[in-house]
Design a protein around this motif. Structure first.
Motif, short mmCIF file in Angstrom:
data_model
loop_
_atom_site.label_atom_id
_atom_site.label_comp_id
_atom_site.label_asym_id
_atom_site.label_seq_id
_atom_site.Cartn_x
_atom_site.Cartn_y
_atom_site.Cartn_z
N HIS A 159 -47.31 54.14 13.53
CA HIS A 159 -47.08 54.89 14.77
C HIS A 159 -47.56 54.13 16.01
N THR A 160 -48.40 53.10 15.84
CA THR A 160 -48.80 52.27 16.97
C THR A 160 -48.21 50.86 16.86
N THR A 161 -47.64 50.53 15.72
CA THR A 161 -47.10 49.21 15.39
C THR A 161 -48.14 48.11 15.57
N TRP A 162 -49.38 48.39 15.16
CA TRP A 162 -50.47 47.43 15.26
C TRP A 162 -51.00 47.09 13.88
N PHE A 163 -51.43 45.85 13.76
CA PHE A 163 -52.22 45.45 12.61
C PHE A 163 -53.68 45.51 13.03
N ARG A 164 -54.54 45.99 12.17
CA ARG A 164 -55.97 46.03 12.45
C ARG A 164 -56.75 45.67 11.21
#
Length: 55
Positions: free
Chosen positions: A30-35
């Motif tokens: 939903h944020t299109t982020w890798f963390r």
């Protein structure tokens, strides 16, 4: 396959004068982020104390 959904490994196969290895990451669609895989999903990503507004 469903157990690996949202997970990724970055492989550092070559690093000048440094170590090699893998870095486990988690993808949040939903944020299109890798963390970081060990980071809490609800924590803000990439926050810098000097960029945060004073309360």
């Amino acid at each position: 396959m469903s157990m690996s959904e949202g997970r990724a490994d970055v492989i550092f196969a070559k690093n000048r004068q440094g170590p090699t290895g893998t870095c486990p990451l988690r993808f949040t669609d939903h944020t299109t982020w890798f963390r970081d895989a060990h980071e809490d999903e609800l924590s803000p990503a990439w926050t810098r104390p000097d960029m945060m507004e004073a309360a």
